[in-house]
Design a protein around this motif. Structure first.
Motif, PDB file in Angstrom:
ATOM      1  N   GLY A  28      -5.516  -5.460  13.630  1.00 58.95           N
ATOM      2  CA  GLY A  28      -6.540  -4.727  14.378  1.00 58.95           C
ATOM      3  C   GLY A  28      -6.187  -3.269  14.564  1.00 58.95           C
ATOM      4  N   LYS A  29      -4.931  -2.983  14.853  1.00 63.97           N
ATOM      5  CA  LYS A  29      -4.490  -1.592  15.033  1.00 63.97           C
ATOM      6  C   LYS A  29      -4.568  -0.817  13.731  1.00 63.97           C
ATOM      7  CE  LYS A  29      -1.493  -2.366  18.994  1.00 63.97           C
ATOM      8  NZ  LYS A  29      -0.113  -2.372  19.497  1.00 63.97           N
ATOM      9  N   GLN A  30      -4.184  -1.460  12.628  1.00 60.71           N
ATOM     10  CA  GLN A  30      -4.255  -0.792  11.331  1.00 60.71           C
ATOM     11  C   GLN A  30      -5.698  -0.454  10.976  1.00 60.71           C
ATOM     12  OE1 GLN A  30      -2.237  -3.655   8.837  1.00 60.71           O
ATOM     13  NE2 GLN A  30      -0.347  -2.462   8.850  1.00 60.71           N
ATOM     14  N   LEU A  31      -6.605  -1.367  11.251  1.00 56.12           N
ATOM     15  CA  LEU A  31      -8.014  -1.121  10.960  1.00 56.12           C
ATOM     16  C   LEU A  31      -8.602  -0.045  11.871  1.00 56.12           C
ATOM     17  CD1 LEU A  31      -9.136  -4.800  10.373  1.00 56.12           C
ATOM     18  CD2 LEU A  31      -8.941  -3.001   8.639  1.00 56.12           C
ATOM     19  N   ALA A  32      -8.207  -0.046  13.129  1.00 59.67           N
ATOM     20  CA  ALA A  32      -8.717   0.953  14.070  1.00 59.67           C
ATOM     21  C   ALA A  32      -8.315   2.367  13.658  1.00 59.67           C
ATOM     22  CB  ALA A  32      -8.222   0.650  15.479  1.00 59.67           C
ATOM     23  N   ARG A  33      -7.160   2.517  13.038  1.00 62.59           N
ATOM     24  CA  ARG A  33      -6.699   3.838  12.601  1.00 62.59           C
ATOM     25  C   ARG A  33      -7.645   4.502  11.613  1.00 62.59           C
ATOM     26  NH1 ARG A  33      -1.272   1.576  11.413  1.00 62.59           N
ATOM     27  NH2 ARG A  33      -0.386   1.315  13.462  1.00 62.59           N
ATOM     28  N   ALA A  36     -12.344   1.490  11.926  1.00 62.68           N
ATOM     29  CA  ALA A  36     -12.993   0.179  11.968  1.00 62.68           C
ATOM     30  C   ALA A  36     -13.412  -0.150  13.395  1.00 62.68           C
ATOM     31  CB  ALA A  36     -12.051  -0.903  11.449  1.00 62.68           C
ATOM     32  N   VAL A  37     -14.519  -0.856  13.498  1.00 57.01           N
ATOM     33  CA  VAL A  37     -15.027  -1.285  14.789  1.00 57.01           C
ATOM     34  C   VAL A  37     -15.122  -2.798  14.778  1.00 57.01           C
ATOM     35  CG1 VAL A  37     -16.993  -1.187  16.367  1.00 57.01           C
ATOM     36  CG2 VAL A  37     -16.349   0.839  15.057  1.00 57.01           C
ATOM     37  N   ALA A  38     -14.547  -3.439  15.790  1.00 54.86           N
ATOM     38  CA  ALA A  38     -14.603  -4.898  15.885  1.00 54.86           C
ATOM     39  C   ALA A  38     -15.985  -5.317  16.358  1.00 54.86           C
ATOM     40  CB  ALA A  38     -13.537  -5.411  16.843  1.00 54.86           C
ATOM     41  N   VAL A  39     -16.643  -6.162  15.591  1.00 57.13           N
ATOM     42  CA  VAL A  39     -17.949  -6.685  15.963  1.00 57.13           C
ATOM     43  C   VAL A  39     -17.763  -7.991  16.728  1.00 57.13           C
ATOM     44  CG1 VAL A  39     -20.162  -7.519  15.073  1.00 57.13           C
ATOM     45  CG2 VAL A  39     -19.001  -5.626  13.937  1.00 57.13           C
ATOM     46  N   LYS A  40     -16.849  -8.811  16.260  1.00 57.28           N
ATOM     47  CA  LYS A  40     -16.452 -10.062  16.902  1.00 57.28           C
ATOM     48  C   LYS A  40     -14.945 -10.189  16.717  1.00 57.28           C
ATOM     49  CE  LYS A  40     -20.420 -13.006  16.986  1.00 57.28           C
ATOM     50  NZ  LYS A  40     -20.742 -14.403  16.965  1.00 57.28           N
ATOM     51  N   ASN A  41     -14.387 -11.326  17.114  1.00 63.47           N
ATOM     52  CA  ASN A  41     -12.943 -11.511  17.032  1.00 63.47           C
ATOM     53  C   ASN A  41     -12.373 -11.293  15.633  1.00 63.47           C
ATOM     54  OD1 ASN A  41     -12.680 -12.067  19.730  1.00 63.47           O
ATOM     55  ND2 ASN A  41     -12.821 -14.285  19.460  1.00 63.47           N
ATOM     56  N   SER A  42     -13.060 -11.739  14.619  1.00 62.16           N
ATOM     57  CA  SER A  42     -12.517 -11.606  13.269  1.00 62.16           C
ATOM     58  C   SER A  42     -13.455 -10.855  12.326  1.00 62.16           C
ATOM     59  CB  SER A  42     -12.200 -12.992  12.701  1.00 62.16           C
ATOM     60  OG  SER A  42     -13.375 -13.776  12.659  1.00 62.16           O
ATOM     61  N   VAL A  45     -16.385  -3.770  10.969  1.00 68.61           N
ATOM     62  CA  VAL A  45     -17.095  -2.884  10.049  1.00 68.61           C
ATOM     63  C   VAL A  45     -16.320  -1.578  10.014  1.00 68.61           C
ATOM     64  CG1 VAL A  45     -19.401  -3.867  10.293  1.00 68.61           C
ATOM     65  CG2 VAL A  45     -18.690  -2.063  11.836  1.00 68.61           C
ATOM     66  N   LEU A  46     -16.246  -0.994   8.826  1.00 63.96           N
ATOM     67  CA  LEU A  46     -15.561   0.279   8.699  1.00 63.96           C
ATOM     68  C   LEU A  46     -16.260   1.123   7.657  1.00 63.96           C
ATOM     69  CD1 LEU A  46     -12.266  -0.192   6.736  1.00 63.96           C
ATOM     70  CD2 LEU A  46     -13.592  -2.137   7.413  1.00 63.96           C
ATOM     71  N   PRO A  47     -16.215   2.438   7.816  1.00 62.14           N
ATOM     72  CA  PRO A  47     -16.858   3.312   6.846  1.00 62.14           C
ATOM     73  C   PRO A  47     -16.202   3.168   5.485  1.00 62.14           C
ATOM     74  CG  PRO A  47     -15.620   4.586   8.465  1.00 62.14           C
ATOM     75  CD  PRO A  47     -15.548   3.155   8.867  1.00 62.14           C
ATOM     76  N   ARG A  48     -17.033   3.147   4.460  1.00 63.71           N
ATOM     77  CA  ARG A  48     -16.487   2.979   3.112  1.00 63.71           C
ATOM     78  C   ARG A  48     -15.931   4.315   2.624  1.00 63.71           C
ATOM     79  NH1 ARG A  48     -19.090  -0.039  -2.058  1.00 63.71           N
ATOM     80  NH2 ARG A  48     -17.185   0.048  -3.285  1.00 63.71           N
ATOM     81  N   GLU A  53     -10.431   1.646   2.403  1.00 60.57           N
ATOM     82  CA  GLU A  53     -10.225   0.481   1.540  1.00 60.57           C
ATOM     83  C   GLU A  53      -8.742   0.219   1.339  1.00 60.57           C
ATOM     84  OE1 GLU A  53     -12.602   0.346  -2.043  1.00 60.57           O
ATOM     85  OE2 GLU A  53     -14.232   1.379  -1.017  1.00 60.57           O
ATOM     86  N   LYS A  54      -7.970   1.279   1.141  1.00 59.30           N
ATOM     87  CA  LYS A  54      -6.531   1.114   0.972  1.00 59.30           C
ATOM     88  C   LYS A  54      -5.905   0.527   2.231  1.00 59.30           C
ATOM     89  CE  LYS A  54      -5.705   4.718  -2.445  1.00 59.30           C
ATOM     90  NZ  LYS A  54      -5.061   6.004  -2.716  1.00 59.30           N
ATOM     91  N   CYS A  55      -6.382   0.967   3.391  1.00 62.39           N
ATOM     92  CA  CYS A  55      -5.830   0.489   4.653  1.00 62.39           C
ATOM     93  C   CYS A  55      -6.102  -0.989   4.855  1.00 62.39           C
ATOM     94  CB  CYS A  55      -6.385   1.295   5.821  1.00 62.39           C
ATOM     95  SG  CYS A  55      -5.738   0.724   7.398  1.00 62.39           S
ATOM     96  N   TRP A  56      -7.340  -1.433   4.626  1.00 57.97           N
ATOM     97  CA  TRP A  56      -7.601  -2.848   4.880  1.00 57.97           C
ATOM     98  C   TRP A  56      -6.955  -3.738   3.838  1.00 57.97           C
ATOM     99  CZ3 TRP A  56     -10.246  -6.224   1.800  1.00 57.97           C
ATOM    100  CH2 TRP A  56     -11.257  -5.758   0.973  1.00 57.97           C
ATOM    101  N   MET A  57      -6.752  -3.219   2.633  1.00 62.06           N
ATOM    102  CA  MET A  57      -6.011  -3.999   1.634  1.00 62.06           C
ATOM    103  C   MET A  57      -4.546  -4.124   2.063  1.00 62.06           C
ATOM    104  SD  MET A  57      -7.940  -5.226  -0.659  1.00 62.06           S
ATOM    105  CE  MET A  57      -6.818  -5.662  -1.962  1.00 62.06           C
ATOM    106  N   ALA A  58      -3.987  -3.060   2.609  1.00 67.37           N
ATOM    107  CA  ALA A  58      -2.610  -3.109   3.101  1.00 67.37           C
ATOM    108  C   ALA A  58      -2.502  -4.069   4.275  1.00 67.37           C
ATOM    109  CB  ALA A  58      -2.147  -1.713   3.508  1.00 67.37           C
ATOM    110  N   ALA A  59      -3.497  -4.060   5.159  1.00 71.38           N
ATOM    111  CA  ALA A  59      -3.499  -4.979   6.299  1.00 71.38           C
ATOM    112  C   ALA A  59      -3.575  -6.424   5.817  1.00 71.38           C
ATOM    113  CB  ALA A  59      -4.661  -4.661   7.238  1.00 71.38           C
ATOM    114  N   ALA A  60      -4.392  -6.657   4.798  1.00 74.91           N
ATOM    115  CA  ALA A  60      -4.515  -8.017   4.253  1.00 74.91           C
ATOM    116  C   ALA A  60      -3.205  -8.480   3.629  1.00 74.91           C
ATOM    117  CB  ALA A  60      -5.637  -8.058   3.224  1.00 74.91           C
ATOM    118  N   LYS A  61      -2.556  -7.595   2.891  1.00 76.21           N
ATOM    119  CA  LYS A  61      -1.269  -7.947   2.285  1.00 76.21           C
ATOM    120  C   LYS A  61      -0.224  -8.216   3.358  1.00 76.21           C
ATOM    121  CE  LYS A  61      -1.909  -5.510  -2.062  1.00 76.21           C
ATOM    122  NZ  LYS A  61      -1.471  -4.395  -2.903  1.00 76.21           N
ATOM    123  N   SER A  62      -0.231  -7.400   4.403  1.00 75.86           N
ATOM    124  CA  SER A  62       0.708  -7.582   5.502  1.00 75.86           C
ATOM    125  C   SER A  62       0.501  -8.929   6.180  1.00 75.86           C
ATOM    126  CB  SER A  62       0.538  -6.454   6.513  1.00 75.86           C
ATOM    127  OG  SER A  62       1.339  -6.674   7.646  1.00 75.86           O
TER     128      SER A  62
END
Length: 72
Positions: A28-33, A36-42, A45-48, A53-62
């Motif tokens: 969540g912190k990585q996405l907020a940087r 990204a805005v949390a719509v629900k718990n999981s 939405v984030l601007p394309r 894209e690199k950040c959320w891919m890094a978060a997914a790998k982490s």
């Protein structure tokens, strides 16, 4: 007359388990940087943008790396 700019958005729905809780917080912190805005718990939405894209891919790998480690 200028045309309005169109912002493209990414919708991210993750399936990170509730425990350990620090993993959800970390993602969540990585996405907020990157705005990204949390719509629900999981659901986020984030601007394309390339950096977003690199950040959320890094978060997914982490998250995947943390989940694959054996429990202590």
């Amino acid at each position: 007359m200028t045309s309005p700019t169109t912002t493209r958005w990414l919708l991210l729905i993750h399936q990170i388990p509730k425990s350990p809780a620090y993993l959800r917080a970390k993602v969540g912190k990585q996405l907020a940087r990157v705005g990204a805005v949390a719509v629900k718990n999981s659901v986020y939405v984030l601007p394309r943008a390339r950096h977003a894209e690199k950040c959320w891919m890094a978060a997914a790998k982490s998250a995947a790396t943390q989940r694959s480690r054996p429990a202590a």
